[in-house]
Scaffold this motif. Structure first.
Motif, PDB file in Angstrom:
ATOM      1  N   UNK A 301      33.396  66.473   2.618  1.00  0.00           N
ATOM      2  CA  UNK A 301      32.315  65.506   2.828  1.00  0.00           C
ATOM      3  C   UNK A 301      30.988  66.037   2.309  1.00  0.00           C
ATOM      4  N   UNK A 302      30.738  67.319   2.483  1.00  0.00           N
ATOM      5  CA  UNK A 302      29.490  67.912   1.986  1.00  0.00           C
ATOM      6  C   UNK A 302      29.437  67.837   0.463  1.00  0.00           C
ATOM      7  N   UNK A 303      30.566  68.085  -0.191  1.00  0.00           N
ATOM      8  CA  UNK A 303      30.604  68.018  -1.654  1.00  0.00           C
ATOM      9  C   UNK A 303      30.346  66.604  -2.149  1.00  0.00           C
ATOM     10  N   UNK A 304      30.873  65.608  -1.434  1.00  0.00           N
ATOM     11  CA  UNK A 304      30.590  64.227  -1.815  1.00  0.00           C
ATOM     12  C   UNK A 304      29.097  63.945  -1.726  1.00  0.00           C
ATOM     13  N   UNK A 305      28.478  64.339  -0.626  1.00  0.00           N
ATOM     14  CA  UNK A 305      27.047  64.090  -0.462  1.00  0.00           C
ATOM     15  C   UNK A 305      26.236  64.861  -1.510  1.00  0.00           C
ATOM     16  N   UNK A 306      26.671  66.079  -1.800  1.00  0.00           N
ATOM     17  CA  UNK A 306      25.958  66.864  -2.812  1.00  0.00           C
ATOM     18  C   UNK A 306      26.055  66.232  -4.200  1.00  0.00           C
ATOM     19  N   UNK A 307      27.157  65.549  -4.480  1.00  0.00           N
ATOM     20  CA  UNK A 307      27.281  64.873  -5.770  1.00  0.00           C
ATOM     21  C   UNK A 307      26.209  63.800  -5.917  1.00  0.00           C
ATOM     22  N   UNK A 308      25.829  63.169  -4.820  1.00  0.00           N
ATOM     23  CA  UNK A 308      24.723  62.208  -4.865  1.00  0.00           C
ATOM     24  C   UNK A 308      23.382  62.923  -4.916  1.00  0.00           C
ATOM     25  N   UNK A 309      23.222  63.943  -4.063  1.00  0.00           N
ATOM     26  CA  UNK A 309      21.933  64.620  -3.989  1.00  0.00           C
ATOM     27  C   UNK A 309      21.577  65.328  -5.290  1.00  0.00           C
ATOM     28  N   UNK A 310      22.568  65.943  -5.952  1.00  0.00           N
ATOM     29  CA  UNK A 310      22.286  66.773  -7.121  1.00  0.00           C
ATOM     30  C   UNK A 310      22.451  66.036  -8.451  1.00  0.00           C
ATOM     31  N   UNK A 311      23.311  65.023  -8.496  1.00  0.00           N
ATOM     32  CA  UNK A 311      23.621  64.391  -9.778  1.00  0.00           C
ATOM     33  C   UNK A 311      23.158  62.942  -9.890  1.00  0.00           C
ATOM     34  N   UNK A 312      23.503  62.128  -8.894  1.00  0.00           N
ATOM     35  CA  UNK A 312      23.285  60.689  -9.054  1.00  0.00           C
ATOM     36  C   UNK A 312      21.870  60.265  -8.675  1.00  0.00           C
ATOM     37  N   UNK A 346      33.924  59.348   6.247  1.00  0.00           N
ATOM     38  CA  UNK A 346      33.967  58.723   7.562  1.00  0.00           C
ATOM     39  C   UNK A 346      32.796  57.756   7.642  1.00  0.00           C
ATOM     40  N   UNK A 347      32.683  57.056   8.774  1.00  0.00           N
ATOM     41  CA  UNK A 347      31.664  56.010   8.896  1.00  0.00           C
ATOM     42  C   UNK A 347      30.250  56.554   8.640  1.00  0.00           C
ATOM     43  N   UNK A 348      29.972  57.752   9.110  1.00  0.00           N
ATOM     44  CA  UNK A 348      28.637  58.331   8.928  1.00  0.00           C
ATOM     45  C   UNK A 348      28.301  58.518   7.452  1.00  0.00           C
ATOM     46  N   UNK A 349      29.300  58.822   6.637  1.00  0.00           N
ATOM     47  CA  UNK A 349      29.058  59.034   5.213  1.00  0.00           C
ATOM     48  C   UNK A 349      28.680  57.730   4.517  1.00  0.00           C
ATOM     49  N   UNK A 382      41.903  45.861  13.820  1.00  0.00           N
ATOM     50  CA  UNK A 382      40.874  44.827  13.843  1.00  0.00           C
ATOM     51  C   UNK A 382      39.472  45.380  13.867  1.00  0.00           C
ATOM     52  N   UNK A 383      38.746  45.057  14.903  1.00  0.00           N
ATOM     53  CA  UNK A 383      37.336  45.411  14.981  1.00  0.00           C
ATOM     54  C   UNK A 383      37.112  46.919  15.091  1.00  0.00           C
ATOM     55  N   UNK A 384      38.124  47.670  15.540  1.00  0.00           N
ATOM     56  CA  UNK A 384      37.981  49.126  15.657  1.00  0.00           C
ATOM     57  C   UNK A 384      38.700  49.853  14.518  1.00  0.00           C
ATOM     58  N   UNK A 385      39.162  49.133  13.512  1.00  0.00           N
ATOM     59  CA  UNK A 385      39.843  49.760  12.386  1.00  0.00           C
ATOM     60  C   UNK A 385      38.860  50.554  11.539  1.00  0.00           C
ATOM     61  N   UNK A 386      39.325  51.557  10.792  1.00  0.00           N
ATOM     62  CA  UNK A 386      38.426  52.316   9.915  1.00  0.00           C
ATOM     63  C   UNK A 386      37.672  51.418   8.928  1.00  0.00           C
ATOM     64  N   UNK A 387      38.352  50.396   8.406  1.00  0.00           N
ATOM     65  CA  UNK A 387      37.691  49.485   7.462  1.00  0.00           C
ATOM     66  C   UNK A 387      36.541  48.745   8.132  1.00  0.00           C
ATOM     67  N   UNK A 388      36.785  48.159   9.305  1.00  0.00           N
ATOM     68  CA  UNK A 388      35.751  47.394   9.990  1.00  0.00           C
ATOM     69  C   UNK A 388      34.563  48.282  10.365  1.00  0.00           C
ATOM     70  N   UNK A 389      34.834  49.465  10.900  1.00  0.00           N
ATOM     71  CA  UNK A 389      33.741  50.352  11.307  1.00  0.00           C
ATOM     72  C   UNK A 389      32.943  50.845  10.108  1.00  0.00           C
ATOM     73  N   UNK A 390      33.621  51.084   8.985  1.00  0.00           N
ATOM     74  CA  UNK A 390      32.921  51.564   7.793  1.00  0.00           C
ATOM     75  C   UNK A 390      32.013  50.483   7.215  1.00  0.00           C
TER      76      UNK A 390
END
Length: 534
Positions: A301-312, A346-349, A382-390
């Motif tokens: 997850x940190x590497x994903x965020x760093x790809x935005x912070x450093x590149x995009x 995850x949802x926070x990301x 449903x409402x608590x599924x990973x898709x819905x929460x994301x």
């Protein structure tokens, strides 16, 4: 999928948290002129005819390829999905809203000018559930329709777990190119050529459109991967999107550009080489790898965020867009099996990425953002599924962004990245320390435990000693993360064997007296006899 989000009774976006949002259930149909800015007419005609020939029955479907099926109303749904994005652009440009989220089906970011986009790793290709490229149609509509209202530059950010290959191919065709095919017959051979050019507005399109995508790239499964033949077990769909930042972004002065004053008359674009043609587009691809067994938990997850912070994000701010479009795919969630373990968000990301894009939009374009739903398949629950929460996390950040005026700050982003990395590394050090404690044998005294830990071997084979009678936990946790591995810790634990000398040693097991079951049985029989006589 849309029912999980928008159902009047159980849809997560209908909950009280989003009462302030304004929902439009009926959207207009996209005009053919807007569709043809990004797709070829032959492709549009083919899809519409396939759908029109099907009877109006739920079980009447036709397969475009192995994974994409259509019904009679699929083409109509795709036209209205694209139309909803264009309508969202109108609402934002009118000043009614600062941003908009388009919950539409079918998705679109895999649809190229001719539908299927092929690549060397996947020569066959597939539609990937997509018919029309909704986000590209909306971006082209904004650039052409509002060219006199301050919309000159548009940016598309794609955080779906799959590469937005259709969107990238559409953007690359903003530069004229020639497609060639060799034909061989028994009595002759020849070459066919056809020119392709699909401008959104004019010859400056190539300089005023920005595309960035973060996605999984590599083998479908590490167990089949080979460093010489990574495709041995199959590529992760769509097998394109290798990490690259084009020269037009890295160093624009080194890029060969055609003469815009005499663009068509001089035909300067025909003399551009393939490398120059690829580098003249503003494209950033971040192909993320599968996590390895020995990777630090949480570092993905940190590497994903760093790809935005450093590149995009820094390049996006430098591009200075007038409107930002988001291809919002939620199939990168760690609990969505569609991603085969790639990305692991995850949802926070999702909320974090959206917040960062809102800050950039506040700095560059008065907060103007159009988000378009793409992938996301873990809807069970449903409402608590990973898709819905994301999705809820993404929309929550957009709602808060409508009231926020916070600007993007690169220094703050860099500090945040370092802090997150330190947190993950510290958590891993503590985890290894706890594992080491659990792997130690039960000793007769505390001193033995201290001696065992003090002699813990390091990676280079030397003993790592800790001075003092007591274990200095803080000193251990401050040691470099790479010093120990799980294998080292398990190897450091001596094997405990039972000998005669250990019989009197303290133990956690409760001692039990030996029982003579024959004697116990006789006692029970005697008791029964006395009870009968009595």
């Amino acid at each position: 999928r849309l029912s999980v989000l928008l159902n009047e009774e159980v849809g997560i976006l209908r909950s009280g948290e989003f009462d302030a949002c304004r929902w439009e259930g009926e959207c207009r149909r996209a005009s053919m002129a807007d569709i043809l800015k990004v797709h070829e007419y032959n492709y549009i005609e083919k899809i519409s005819q396939i759908c029109a020939q099907l009877p109006d029955h739920p079980k009447a479907i036709a397969n475009l390829d192995a994974d994409t099926a259509v019904s009679r109303w699929s083409f109509e749904a795709a036209m209205r999905a694209s139309g909803s994005v264009c309508e969202a652009v109108d609402r934002v440009m009118s000043g009614d809203f600062r941003n908009a989220f388009c919950a539409v089906r079918p998705p679109g970011h895999h649809a190229g000018p001719r539908g299927i986009v092929r690549c060397p790793n996947d020569p066959e290709g597939s539609h990937g559930f997509c018919l029309l490229n909704n986000v590209a149609i909306g971006a082209a509509y904004a650039r052409s329709m509002y060219r006199n209202d301050g919309i000159k530059k548009v940016a598309i950010i794609d955080f779906d777990v799959h590469h937005g290959n259709g969107t990238e191919e559409i953007i690359r065709q903003l530069m004229p190119n020639v497609e060639r095919a060799n034909v061989r017959m028994s009595f002759a051979s020849g070459q066919f050529e056809t020119s392709h050019y699909r401008p959104w507005l004019d010859e400056t399109d190539i300089q005023n459109v920005f595309f960035a995508s973060t996605h999984g790239y590599g083998p479908r499964d590490l167990s089949f991967a080979d460093h010489l033949q990574p495709h041995q077990g199959g590529w992760f769909y769509p097998a394109s999107g290798k990490t690259i930042t084009t020269a037009a972004i890295r160093n624009p002065s080194d890029v060969e550009t055609p003469d815009l004053t005499d663009f068509l008359f001089s035909q300067t674009w025909t003399r551009m080489g393939d490398e120059s043609r690829l580098n003249c587009c503003n494209v950033i691809n971040i192909g993320l790898d599968l996590p390895r067994p020995n990777d630090v938990p949480g570092m993905q997850r940190v590497e994903l965020r760093d790809s935005y912070r450093k590149n995009i994000l820094p390049h996006l701010v430098e591009f200075n867009p007038d409107m930002i479009f988001i291809s919002a795919g939620f199939d990168g969630h760690k609990r969505d099996s569609m991603n085969f373990g790639y990305v692991g968000m995850v949802e926070e990301d999702y909320e974090w990425v959206t917040e960062q894009l809102v800050k950039v939009a506040n700095k560059c374009c008065n907060g103007r953002i159009i988000s378009v739903l793409e992938g996301g398949y873990k809807i069970h629950g449903g409402i608590v599924s990973p898709f819905a929460r994301s999705v809820a996390s993404h929309v929550r950040a957009l709602v808060e962004g409508g009231n926020s005026r916070e600007l993007y700050d690169k220094e703050e982003a860099d500090w945040e990245g370092k802090f997150e990395r330190e947190i993950v590394e510290d958590r891993e050090r503590r985890r290894l320390f706890r594992m080491e404690q659990m792997s130690q044998p039960i000793a007769t005294g505390i001193g033995e435990k201290r001696r065992n830990f003090a002699s813990l071997p390091s990676r280079n084979g030397e003993e790592s000693t800790i001075s003092g009678e007591a274990i200095d936990t803080d000193a251990i946790l401050k040691e470099p993360l790479s010093q120990y591995t799980v294998e080292d810790i398990h190897c450091a634990s001596p094997t405990k064997t039972t000998t005669d000398t250990d019989k009197d040693a303290p133990t956690r097991k409760r001692r039990r007296n030996q029982v003579d079951y024959k004697q116990l049985l006789e006692q029970l029989k005697n008791q029964d006899k006395h009870m009968i006589t009595d």
